[in-house]
Write a protein that holds these residues in place. Structure first.
Motif, PDB file in Angstrom:
ATOM      1  N   ASP A 246      43.654  40.720  37.019  1.00 26.62           N
ATOM      2  CA  ASP A 246      43.423  39.605  36.097  1.00 26.62           C
ATOM      3  C   ASP A 246      43.364  38.262  36.820  1.00 26.62           C
ATOM      4  OD1 ASP A 246      43.422  41.388  33.998  1.00 26.62           O
ATOM      5  OD2 ASP A 246      45.597  41.187  33.677  1.00 26.62           O
ATOM      6  N   GLY A 247      44.000  38.169  37.969  1.00 29.16           N
ATOM      7  CA  GLY A 247      44.098  36.880  38.634  1.00 29.16           C
ATOM      8  C   GLY A 247      43.040  36.651  39.688  1.00 29.16           C
ATOM      9  N   LEU A 248      41.888  37.269  39.554  1.00 31.35           N
ATOM     10  CA  LEU A 248      40.834  37.093  40.542  1.00 31.35           C
ATOM     11  C   LEU A 248      40.276  35.677  40.484  1.00 31.35           C
ATOM     12  CD1 LEU A 248      38.736  40.375  40.307  1.00 31.35           C
ATOM     13  CD2 LEU A 248      40.222  39.654  42.170  1.00 31.35           C
ATOM     14  N   THR A 249      40.044  35.161  41.659  1.00 27.85           N
ATOM     15  CA  THR A 249      39.400  33.845  41.716  1.00 27.85           C
ATOM     16  C   THR A 249      37.930  33.989  41.367  1.00 27.85           C
ATOM     17  OG1 THR A 249      38.830  34.084  44.049  1.00 27.85           O
ATOM     18  CG2 THR A 249      41.008  33.136  43.529  1.00 27.85           C
ATOM     19  N   GLU A 250      37.347  32.850  40.997  1.00 29.95           N
ATOM     20  CA  GLU A 250      35.925  32.878  40.650  1.00 29.95           C
ATOM     21  C   GLU A 250      35.079  33.296  41.844  1.00 29.95           C
ATOM     22  OE1 GLU A 250      32.448  29.879  38.957  1.00 29.95           O
ATOM     23  OE2 GLU A 250      34.538  29.187  39.142  1.00 29.95           O
ATOM     24  N   GLU A 251      35.478  32.868  43.029  1.00 29.49           N
ATOM     25  CA  GLU A 251      34.733  33.223  44.242  1.00 29.49           C
ATOM     26  C   GLU A 251      34.752  34.730  44.478  1.00 29.49           C
ATOM     27  OE1 GLU A 251      34.721  32.280  49.062  1.00 29.49           O
ATOM     28  OE2 GLU A 251      36.169  31.291  47.722  1.00 29.49           O
ATOM     29  N   LYS A 252      35.955  35.341  44.288  1.00 33.30           N
ATOM     30  CA  LYS A 252      36.073  36.800  44.479  1.00 33.30           C
ATOM     31  C   LYS A 252      35.291  37.550  43.415  1.00 33.30           C
ATOM     32  CE  LYS A 252      37.801  40.446  46.486  1.00 33.30           C
ATOM     33  NZ  LYS A 252      37.383  40.838  47.854  1.00 33.30           N
ATOM     34  N   SER A 253      35.322  37.064  42.189  1.00 39.27           N
ATOM     35  CA  SER A 253      34.568  37.716  41.111  1.00 39.27           C
ATOM     36  C   SER A 253      33.078  37.678  41.382  1.00 39.27           C
ATOM     37  CB  SER A 253      34.881  37.031  39.773  1.00 39.27           C
ATOM     38  OG  SER A 253      36.242  37.150  39.446  1.00 39.27           O
TER      39      SER A 253
ATOM     40  N   GLN B  22      31.705  37.488  44.299  1.00 37.79           N
ATOM     41  CA  GLN B  22      31.438  38.382  45.433  1.00 37.79           C
ATOM     42  C   GLN B  22      31.320  39.830  44.968  1.00 37.79           C
ATOM     43  OE1 GLN B  22      34.439  38.311  48.493  1.00 37.79           O
ATOM     44  NE2 GLN B  22      33.556  40.060  49.577  1.00 37.79           N
TER      45      GLN B  22
END
Length: 408
Positions: A215-222, A224
């Motif tokens: 749930d705590g994924l950063t926007e950058e990781k999402s 990617q």
């Protein structure tokens, strides 16, 4: 098949035998009639000679006349021997009839039997050959092969039939071999194809699970992970379209629109398609067009082949430069693609155009593994050949040679 079966299952031997029996019956009846007729005539003449001799005639070199016979009847009549005496009263008549009958019937029997055997022996030999050929055909159907037996002369009916059956058996073996090869090709292709799809599906499934579980994924990781999923989907789409193109080519379902064209324009069109891939990998493209080269080709499909060859250099050669050039002779038109990459070991060159035959250095999985097979198929159907020159550490050069056959 024994002799009885040959007579039962085939009409010709039975007809010949029936005709033989009919001829024997007619020969017997004819011999009886002729022996009766001959015996009567001979006996009548014999009586005339005996009567004439009784009357004193001693001239046996000619038939006695009526006077000699009349003179003899006066003497022989005392013993009941007259000119009109029934020949059947004399034992001599039966001896003559028996002798004539035996001679006539034996002669007819010999002629009929000789004709019967002359007809039946070759016929039964043909049936024996046909039965032997039938057995060999059954064996060929089960195991393949060719006719092994000898069937008289090569120009005889059985010889020609055996030769045709042998050719048919060889053709059947050839087709069986091709079907087996196609089956093996399809099995291996489906295996490799499913393996490639599983790799992309695994990436999609893994990234999707990460997106769902964290749930705590950063926007950058999402972004990617989403980009990796989209890239895998693009790879699957490319693989499926490439497989469909290869299947269409192998099935002979492509109708090429062969039109006169300039190979320079074809090469430029192909470079435009592959340019983004080359730029992303910092590969420089060098053009060497000394002259325009005209040739009859299908622009869409031949461009597909050139793009696949260029992409092969990007995926496998680890090169920094690819050179494309054109040349021609009065008989041929040549497209040359060369790179300064790591080269291809000699033992791998025979497998170069085998689908999924080489491992790609492309970590993005964009290499489908069947592009070279598609390129070779297209070029061969343009009546061309691909020549490969390569050694480890010295790069690779592909020469695509088309015979012009006098066309411009």
């Amino acid at each position: 098949m024994d002799t009885t079966d040959k007579f039962i299952n085939n009409k010709a031997p039975g007809r010949i035998t029936f005709l033989y029996l009919i001829l024997l019956v007619l020969s017997f009846a004819g011999s009886c009639f002729l022996s009766q007729y001959c015996a009567e005539r001979i006996t009548e003449n014999h009586i005339s000679y005996v009567i004439a001799a009784a009357g004193g005639s001693t001239d046996f070199s000619s038939f006695p006349d009526d006077e000699e016979i009349s003179a003899g009847e006066k003497i022989s009549g005392q013993y009941g021997l007259l000119r009109d005496t029934d020949p059947s009263y004399l034992d001599f008549f039966y001896q003559v009839r028996k002798t004539v009958f035996i001679c006539l019937f034996l002669t007819a029997l010999f002629l009929c039997t000789a004709g019967y055997l002359t007809s039946m022996i070759p016929l039964m030999r043909v049936y024996s050959g046909m039965e032997r050929l039938n057995s060999e055909c059954a064996e060929i159907t089960e195991k393949g092969g060719a006719v092994r037996g000898r069937y008289d002369e090569h120009l005889s009916c059985m010889g020609r039939l055996a030769y045709s059956v042998s050719r048919l058996g060889e053709r059947m073996m050839f087709l069986t071999g091709k079907l087996t090869a196609e089956r093996d090709f399809l099995r291996e292709f489906l295996s490799d194809f499913s393996h490639q799809l599983k790799n992309s599906l695994a990436v999609i499934r893994l990234n999707n699970d990460i997106l769902d579980s964290m749930d705590g994924l950063t926007e950058e990781k999402s972004v990617q992970l989403s980009d990796e999923i989209n890239e895998s989907i693009d790879d699957m789409e490319s693989l499926i379209f490439s497989a469909l193109r290869l299947a269409k080519l192998n099935a002979g379902a492509v109708e090429y629109e062969m039109k006169p064209g300039n190979l320079r324009n074809l090469c430029e069109k192909s470079i435009q398609k592959i340019q983004p891939v080359f730029e992303s990998r910092n590969i420089n493209i060098v053009r060497d067009y000394s002259r325009d080269v005209f040739f009859d080709f299908d622009a869409v499909w031949l461009s597909e082949a050139v793009v696949n060859l260029l992409k092969n250099a990007a995926d496998h050669s680890e090169c920094t430069e690819v050179k494309i050039s054109l040349s021609e002779t009065p008989l041929s038109a040549v497209i040359t693609l060369s790179d300064n990459g790591k080269g291809i070991p000699q033992e791998e060159i025979p497998e170069l155009f085998t689908r999924f035959g080489r491992k790609s250095s492309d970590t993005g999985m964009s290499s489908t593994g069947i592009g070279m097979s598609i390129a070779e198929k297209i070029i061969r159907e343009h009546e061309g050949e691909i020549l490969v020159y390569s050694s480890e550490g010295n790069g690779t050069r592909f020469e695509i040679v088309f015979l012009k056959y006098g066309k411009m």
